[in-house]
Design a protein around this motif. Structure first.
Motif, PDB file in Angstrom:
ATOM      1  N   VAL A   1     -18.209  26.947  -3.090  1.00  0.00           N
ATOM      2  CA  VAL A   1     -17.011  27.787  -2.914  1.00  0.00           C
ATOM      3  C   VAL A   1     -17.384  29.156  -2.371  1.00  0.00           C
ATOM      4  CG1 VAL A   1     -15.129  28.951  -4.113  1.00  0.00           C
ATOM      5  CG2 VAL A   1     -15.646  26.565  -4.634  1.00  0.00           C
ATOM      6  N   GLN A   2     -18.392  29.784  -2.958  1.00  0.00           N
ATOM      7  CA  GLN A   2     -18.774  31.122  -2.511  1.00  0.00           C
ATOM      8  C   GLN A   2     -19.316  31.099  -1.082  1.00  0.00           C
ATOM      9  OE1 GLN A   2     -21.199  33.380  -5.268  1.00  0.00           O
ATOM     10  NE2 GLN A   2     -20.365  32.255  -7.013  1.00  0.00           N
ATOM     11  N   THR A   3     -20.090  30.081  -0.758  1.00  0.00           N
ATOM     12  CA  THR A   3     -20.629  29.969   0.599  1.00  0.00           C
ATOM     13  C   THR A   3     -19.506  29.850   1.619  1.00  0.00           C
ATOM     14  OG1 THR A   3     -22.669  28.936  -0.186  1.00  0.00           O
ATOM     15  CG2 THR A   3     -22.056  28.533   2.115  1.00  0.00           C
ATOM     16  N   GLN A   4     -18.529  29.028   1.315  1.00  0.00           N
ATOM     17  CA  GLN A   4     -17.411  28.854   2.236  1.00  0.00           C
ATOM     18  C   GLN A   4     -16.645  30.163   2.418  1.00  0.00           C
ATOM     19  OE1 GLN A   4     -15.110  25.192   1.890  1.00  0.00           O
ATOM     20  NE2 GLN A   4     -16.650  24.337   0.524  1.00  0.00           N
ATOM     21  N   GLN A   5     -16.479  30.904   1.331  1.00  0.00           N
ATOM     22  CA  GLN A   5     -15.743  32.162   1.411  1.00  0.00           C
ATOM     23  C   GLN A   5     -16.539  33.229   2.147  1.00  0.00           C
ATOM     24  OE1 GLN A   5     -14.942  32.947  -2.734  1.00  0.00           O
ATOM     25  NE2 GLN A   5     -13.086  31.680  -2.762  1.00  0.00           N
ATOM     26  N   ARG A   6     -17.819  33.348   1.852  1.00  0.00           N
ATOM     27  CA  ARG A   6     -18.619  34.433   2.417  1.00  0.00           C
ATOM     28  C   ARG A   6     -18.980  34.210   3.889  1.00  0.00           C
ATOM     29  NH1 ARG A   6     -22.829  34.791  -2.708  1.00  0.00           N
ATOM     30  NH2 ARG A   6     -21.371  35.726  -4.219  1.00  0.00           N
ATOM     31  N   LEU A   7     -19.219  32.957   4.251  1.00  0.00           N
ATOM     32  CA  LEU A   7     -19.649  32.659   5.619  1.00  0.00           C
ATOM     33  C   LEU A   7     -18.526  32.118   6.489  1.00  0.00           C
ATOM     34  CD1 LEU A   7     -23.143  30.979   4.994  1.00  0.00           C
ATOM     35  CD2 LEU A   7     -22.622  33.391   5.438  1.00  0.00           C
ATOM     36  N   GLY A   8     -17.386  31.800   5.889  1.00  0.00           N
ATOM     37  CA  GLY A   8     -16.326  31.174   6.664  1.00  0.00           C
ATOM     38  C   GLY A   8     -16.685  29.757   7.076  1.00  0.00           C
ATOM     39  N   TRP A   9     -17.454  29.080   6.227  1.00  0.00           N
ATOM     40  CA  TRP A   9     -17.918  27.717   6.514  1.00  0.00           C
ATOM     41  C   TRP A   9     -16.892  26.703   6.036  1.00  0.00           C
ATOM     42  CZ3 TRP A   9     -20.529  24.137   2.805  1.00  0.00           C
ATOM     43  CH2 TRP A   9     -21.045  22.993   3.443  1.00  0.00           C
ATOM     44  N   LEU A  10     -16.547  25.775   6.872  1.00  0.00           N
ATOM     45  CA  LEU A  10     -15.612  24.719   6.509  1.00  0.00           C
ATOM     46  C   LEU A  10     -16.214  23.383   6.945  1.00  0.00           C
ATOM     47  CD1 LEU A  10     -12.846  23.985   5.317  1.00  0.00           C
ATOM     48  CD2 LEU A  10     -11.906  24.153   7.634  1.00  0.00           C
ATOM     49  N   PRO A  11     -16.823  22.638   6.022  1.00  0.00           N
ATOM     50  CA  PRO A  11     -17.418  21.355   6.406  1.00  0.00           C
ATOM     51  C   PRO A  11     -16.362  20.407   6.952  1.00  0.00           C
ATOM     52  CG  PRO A  11     -17.362  21.606   4.005  1.00  0.00           C
ATOM     53  CD  PRO A  11     -16.980  22.926   4.587  1.00  0.00           C
ATOM     54  N   SER A  12     -16.702  19.720   8.038  1.00  0.00           N
ATOM     55  CA  SER A  12     -15.722  18.888   8.733  1.00  0.00           C
ATOM     56  C   SER A  12     -16.211  17.476   9.029  1.00  0.00           C
ATOM     57  CB  SER A  12     -15.329  19.563  10.052  1.00  0.00           C
ATOM     58  OG  SER A  12     -16.469  19.722  10.892  1.00  0.00           O
ATOM     59  N   GLN A  13     -17.453  17.182   8.705  1.00  0.00           N
ATOM     60  CA  GLN A  13     -18.026  15.878   9.042  1.00  0.00           C
ATOM     61  C   GLN A  13     -17.766  14.839   7.942  1.00  0.00           C
ATOM     62  OE1 GLN A  13     -19.317  15.360  12.049  1.00  0.00           O
ATOM     63  NE2 GLN A  13     -18.902  17.499  12.549  1.00  0.00           N
ATOM     64  N   PRO A  14     -18.009  13.560   8.212  1.00  0.00           N
ATOM     65  CA  PRO A  14     -17.773  12.511   7.211  1.00  0.00           C
ATOM     66  C   PRO A  14     -18.602  12.717   5.947  1.00  0.00           C
ATOM     67  CG  PRO A  14     -18.061  11.550   9.390  1.00  0.00           C
ATOM     68  CD  PRO A  14     -18.421  13.002   9.516  1.00  0.00           C
ATOM     69  N   GLY A  15     -18.089  12.189   4.828  1.00  0.00           N
ATOM     70  CA  GLY A  15     -18.791  12.259   3.560  1.00  0.00           C
ATOM     71  C   GLY A  15     -19.879  11.207   3.457  1.00  0.00           C
TER      72      GLY A  15
END
Length: 377
Positions: free
Chosen positions: A349-363
């Motif tokens: 959660v923090q990584t996504q918020q701080r870097l603006g990272w949004l994983p988009s590839q298959p699980g």
């Protein structure tokens, strides 16, 4: 490519010449021994390798890159970036994103095959390896920033190799000291206390004979105190695509060898996971936005239950899915038994918020379900 079971350097020339029988999915993997051959250095914590033609690998990669541009804005100031592990599973994806964004990449090359692969990718070659500390210092000294993804994957010498990584990080840091230039170091979510979702705020378990991998994070902290903008990116046990899947590839190899797909207890314990391209994007974002002393989690899935993984493996290989006790697991999994019994989810959660990272590839399960070139047995 090096012997299966290691993360070696990828040579486009050699891969293009591979016979069709060399093409494989994770489910084609051979049993993996904890001892690898040679002194193979590469990036991913516990990432095994399976054979595949380079042209097919690249086709799959290009198909899955849709929606994940990496450092897409090439208008930003170009940098000279020194990358160790640049020909490896994650390292090559990082390099492709950096080159695509207009940066000048310098790749550490231990062999002629690695050097040829880097040249083909538009990367400047810097000869050396993680045990040649002067080669690391000189590579860092000529660069604006460093991404360190190399690691020696000989698990029979795991503690010694973790200390080698500590010395490598200290050498890279010494060349960057006082400059505030970024140094991005690779760690693992497996170094966090189990039983709950680990966060970026959680320190790693102190390094010891039982948990040697924490040495990398400890080294990153030590060079931060010397004026280096060092940060750590923690990778989960499974960094995957439809070809390679980290520790899951080892589980597949065991299931093929022993004709059962096993899990421990009720199988509700979890492993975090991330697609290779999403993981690479965390590195490129940390280069752009990272802060000194920060920890980032390249985790797209907080925790995938081991029973779910075993069930997909069993179905794809057409072998029974079996629950085992801890005692049975010790005999079945060997050195992997410890990891099989641990519940080690991790949050990003923090990584996504701080870097603006949004994983988009298959699980992970989607990649496992749709692994290419696979026939049921």
């Amino acid at each position: 490519m090096t012997t299966p079971g290691t993360q070696g350097e990828v040579s486009p020339e050699s891969m293009k010449k591979a016979a069709p029988s060399a093409v494989g999915s994770p489910l084609d993997a051979k049993p993996v021994s904890p001892r690898t051959t040679g002194n193979t250095a590469d990036e991913d914590w516990l990432q095994p390798c399976t054979g595949m033609r380079f042209d097919l690998w690249k086709a799959l990669e290009l198909e899955s890159q849709k929606g994940n541009p990496g450092l897409a804005d090439s208008s930003r100031s170009a940098m000279r970036i020194f990358v160790t592990g640049a020909t490896g599973f994650i390292g090559s994806a990082i390099v492709e994103q950096l080159v695509g964004a207009g940066h000048q990449v310098i790749g550490l090359a231990r062999s002629d095959a690695a050097a040829k692969s880097l040249v083909a990718a538009g990367v400047q070659v810097h000869r050396g390896d993680v045990e040649n500390l002067e080669s690391l210092r000189s590579g860092a000294a000529m660069s604006d920033s460093v991404i360190h993804t190399a690691f020696i994957h000989d698990f029979s010498q795991y503690q010694a190799n973790c200390e080698t990584d500590r010395r490598a990080i200290e050498a890279l840091g010494s060349a960057l000291a006082g400059s505030d230039r970024p140094l991005i170091v690779t760690g693992g979510t497996g170094m966090l206390a189990p039983g709950r979702a680990g966060t970026e705020d959680d320190p790693p378990i102190p390094s010891s004979a039982g948990v040697p991998r924490s040495a990398s994070e400890e080294a990153a902290i030590s060079v931060t105190a010397k004026g280096v903008r060092a940060s750590v990116i923690r990778l989960p046990p499974s960094v995957h695509d439809m070809i390679k899947m980290g520790l899951v590839t080892m589980l597949i190899a065991l299931a093929r060898e022993k004709r059962i797909s096993a899990f421990v207890g009720d199988g509700t314990n979890r492993w975090p996971a991330v697609h290779r391209l999403d993981a690479a994007h965390v590195f490129t974002l940390a280069l752009e936005k990272g802060t000194a002393g920060a920890r980032y989690h390249a985790v797209a899935e907080e925790g995938v239950p081991l029973k779910d993984i075993a069930e997909v493996i069993g179905r794809r290989l057409n072998v029974p899915v079996v629950a085992q006790s801890a005692e049975e697991a010790a005999a079945h999994f060997g050195w992997l038994a410890f990891f099989m019994g641990v519940d080690s989810p991790a949050s990003s959660v923090q990584t996504q918020q701080r870097l603006g990272w949004l994983p988009s590839q298959p699980g992970l399960l989607a990649d496992l379900e749709h692994a290419r070139d696979l026939e049921l047995e």
